[in-house]
Design an enzyme around this catalytic site. Structure first.
Site, short mmCIF file in Angstrom:
data_model
loop_
_atom_site.label_atom_id
_atom_site.label_comp_id
_atom_site.label_asym_id
_atom_site.label_seq_id
_atom_site.Cartn_x
_atom_site.Cartn_y
_atom_site.Cartn_z
N ASN A 87 -72.25 -17.35 31.41
CA ASN A 87 -72.92 -16.57 32.30
C ASN A 87 -72.83 -15.49 32.57
OD1 ASN A 87 -74.46 -16.18 35.03
ND2 ASN A 87 -72.45 -17.49 36.39
N TRP A 88 -73.51 -15.09 31.98
CA TRP A 88 -73.35 -13.32 31.83
C TRP A 88 -73.66 -12.69 33.43
CZ3 TRP A 88 -75.80 -11.28 26.83
CH2 TRP A 88 -75.85 -11.82 25.52
N LYS A 89 -74.10 -13.46 34.02
CA LYS A 89 -74.22 -12.48 35.27
C LYS A 89 -75.50 -11.51 34.79
CE LYS A 89 -70.34 -15.48 37.54
NZ LYS A 89 -70.32 -15.45 38.42
N HIS A 95 -76.90 -21.43 41.36
CA HIS A 95 -75.21 -20.95 41.59
C HIS A 95 -74.77 -20.43 42.74
CE1 HIS A 95 -72.14 -17.90 40.12
NE2 HIS A 95 -71.92 -18.77 39.11
N GLU A 136 -68.02 -25.95 40.49
CA GLU A 136 -67.53 -24.82 40.73
C GLU A 136 -67.40 -24.46 42.31
OE1 GLU A 136 -68.82 -21.66 37.94
OE2 GLU A 136 -70.48 -21.43 39.15
N GLY A 147 -64.68 -16.20 40.08
CA GLY A 147 -64.36 -14.46 40.60
C GLY A 147 -62.87 -14.60 40.76
N GLY A 194 -67.69 -17.46 33.81
CA GLY A 194 -68.37 -16.11 33.89
C GLY A 194 -67.78 -14.59 33.45
P1 PGA Z 1 -65.54 -16.68 36.81
O1 PGA Z 1 -66.93 -17.53 37.25
O2 PGA Z 1 -65.76 -17.65 35.47
O3 PGA Z 1 -65.81 -14.85 36.92
O4 PGA Z 1 -64.84 -17.15 38.18
C1 PGA Z 1 -67.89 -18.39 37.48
C2 PGA Z 1 -69.32 -18.53 37.56
O5 PGA Z 1 -69.48 -17.84 38.49
O6 PGA Z 1 -70.21 -19.53 36.80
#
Ligand code: PGA
Length: 249
Positions: free
Chosen positions: A10-12, A96, A166, A172, A232
């Site tokens: 998930n590159w966001k 998400h 999640e 994060g 992420g």
């Molecule tokens: P993270 O994010 O791996 O940076 O904790 C995961 C996500 O939001 O899917």
């Protein structure tokens, strides 16, 4: 049926050129060529799907980070399942927690799941609690998110759905949820799915997401009874992401 493992990137709202997007994918492919029985899904920002449409090959796939809950019409700024599937996008992250925080409710998420399925796109339905207490409120919340998110999904479609668990406080964060607690939640999710779709649903793939990195992924996969990860931050680094993929075998 042996379930294939899966790692979703998930590159966001990161990666800001086609060149960087292509390089990240090709570096990951080079480093993980020998990995078998694991699917890898890259979810870039929408604008790169077109130029990355040559990505899908063998066990590498493209996914989107979202789709509209409407298929077409006067919905300014929205992107339809009909758009993304033109670019060989076969997965979509739906619901998400970062989108739920923007106000996306279970009903809208459910529409997105149904629209993805009707367009042959596999929805990765994200669920997770904000916090935990001693009264098991988080278990009820997860059950409700599953029931609401999957309303109207038929038994013949359920194996195309993936569930990404999640816990919001782990996204994060520095550390993931403890693998023993992930295991407990994965059993609970399977129980909820069984109640809705029967034992057949044991084959639905369940992912964990939230602070997964190359140094903790092995332990989680070995103890937490999940089929893969939604990643992420560590999906933005070809070395780290490749190590996560390799840790699943
Ligand atoms: P993270 O994010 O791996 O940076 O904790 C995961 C996500 O939001 O899917």
């Amino acid at each position: 049926m042996k379930k294939r493992k899966i790692v979703v990137a998930n590159w966001k709202m990161n990666i800001f050129s086609e060149k960087d997007a292509k390089k990240l994918i090709s570096d990951v492919k080079k480093k993980t060529l020998k990995v078998k029985n694991t699917d890898v899904v890259f979810c870039p920002p929408f604008v790169y799907l077109s130029s990355l449409s040559k990505t899908p090959a063998k066990n590498y796939f493209l996914g989107s980070q979202n789709i509209s809950d409407k298929e077409k019409g006067s919905f300014t700024g929205e992107v339809s399942a009909l758009h993304i599937k033109q670019y060989k996008t076969s997965y979509s992250i739906i619901g998400h927690s970062e989108r739920r925080k923007m106000g996306e409710a279970d009903e809208v998420i459910n529409q997105k799941v149904l629209l993805a399925l009707s367009n042959n796109i596999k929805p990765i339905l994200c669920i997770g609690e904000d916090k935990r207490d001693d009264h098991g409120g988080h278990l009820e919340l997860i059950k409700t998110q599953i029931e609401n998110g999957l309303k109207g999904v038929s038994k013949s479609n359920i194996l195309d759905v993936l569930i990404a668990y999640e816990p919001v406080f782990a996204i994060g964060a520095k550390d993931p949820l403890n693998p023993v607690d992930i295991h407990e939640m994965s059993l609970w999710i399977k129980k909820c799915l069984k109640g809705l779709f029967g034992s057949f649903s044991e084959n639905v793939r369940i992912l964990y997401g939230g602070a997964v990195n190359f140094s903790n992924s092995k332990e989680i996969i070995n103890t937490a009874n999940v089929d893969g990860f939604l990643v992420g931050r560590d999906s933005l680094d070809a070395n780290n992401f490749s190590e996560i993929i390799k840790s699943l075998v």
